[in-house]
Motif scaffolding. Structure first.
Motif, PDB file in Angstrom:
ATOM      1  N   GLY A  38      30.727  20.615 -14.706  1.00  0.00           N
ATOM      2  CA  GLY A  38      31.930  21.223 -14.159  1.00  0.00           C
ATOM      3  C   GLY A  38      33.116  20.311 -13.951  1.00  0.00           C
ATOM      4  N   THR A  39      32.983  19.018 -14.261  1.00  0.00           N
ATOM      5  CA  THR A  39      34.078  18.093 -13.957  1.00  0.00           C
ATOM      6  C   THR A  39      34.287  17.041 -15.042  1.00  0.00           C
ATOM      7  OG1 THR A  39      33.602  18.285 -11.587  1.00  0.00           O
ATOM      8  CG2 THR A  39      34.956  16.437 -12.258  1.00  0.00           C
ATOM      9  N   VAL A  40      35.548  16.862 -15.415  1.00  0.00           N
ATOM     10  CA  VAL A  40      35.965  15.682 -16.158  1.00  0.00           C
ATOM     11  C   VAL A  40      36.550  14.740 -15.105  1.00  0.00           C
ATOM     12  CG1 VAL A  40      37.591  14.718 -17.824  1.00  0.00           C
ATOM     13  CG2 VAL A  40      36.476  16.886 -18.316  1.00  0.00           C
ATOM     14  N   GLN A  41      35.944  13.587 -14.948  1.00  0.00           N
ATOM     15  CA  GLN A  41      36.386  12.587 -13.981  1.00  0.00           C
ATOM     16  C   GLN A  41      36.996  11.428 -14.760  1.00  0.00           C
ATOM     17  OE1 GLN A  41      36.083  12.651 -10.502  1.00  0.00           O
ATOM     18  NE2 GLN A  41      37.208  10.732 -10.457  1.00  0.00           N
ATOM     19  N   ILE A  42      38.237  11.058 -14.432  1.00  0.00           N
ATOM     20  CA  ILE A  42      38.933   9.993 -15.153  1.00  0.00           C
ATOM     21  C   ILE A  42      39.367   8.923 -14.161  1.00  0.00           C
ATOM     22  CG2 ILE A  42      40.876   9.415 -16.657  1.00  0.00           C
ATOM     23  CD1 ILE A  42      41.026  12.494 -17.251  1.00  0.00           C
ATOM     24  N   GLN A  43      39.095   7.676 -14.520  1.00  0.00           N
ATOM     25  CA  GLN A  43      39.589   6.543 -13.744  1.00  0.00           C
ATOM     26  C   GLN A  43      40.372   5.640 -14.680  1.00  0.00           C
ATOM     27  OE1 GLN A  43      37.291   4.439 -10.651  1.00  0.00           O
ATOM     28  NE2 GLN A  43      37.570   2.629 -11.933  1.00  0.00           N
TER      29      GLN A  43
END
Length: 99
Positions: A38-43
């Motif tokens: 459920g999530t695209v996490q970008i750093q």
């Protein structure tokens, strides 16, 4: 140095992981790994302070309105232009699509 984080909705986790680019080349590197459903996490770790608005616009164009697999994306930027950022992301997406 500045660290920026972003999140976008996603589908189920992808399977592949990849590394494209090379930060020591004066470009940038992108590491893509499967993420939480459920999530695209970008750093983004960038050498350009105050560039959050540029990154926000780039990611909104790329991720909003599309269903991507859930993934974690780490970007180490060395002042790359938005065009190079998008190219590296697309290269990474192509790589994980073949895993």
């Amino acid at each position: 140095m500045e660290t920026l984080t972003f999140q976008f909705p996603a589908a189920e986790p992808g399977r592949g992981r990849t590394l494209v680019g090379c930060v020591s080349s004066g470009d940038l590197e992108v590491l893509i790994e499967p993420g939480s459903a459920g999530t695209v996490q970008i750093q983004v770790m960038t050498s350009v302070n105050g560039s959050g608005a540029r990154w926000t616009q780039l990611f909104q164009r790329l991720f909003e309105g599309h269903t991507w697999p859930a993934m974690n994306i780490d970007i180490h930027d060395f002042g790359a232009t938005p065009g190079v950022v998008r190219l590296r992301l697309e290269q990474g997406f192509e790589e994980i699509a073949h895993d």
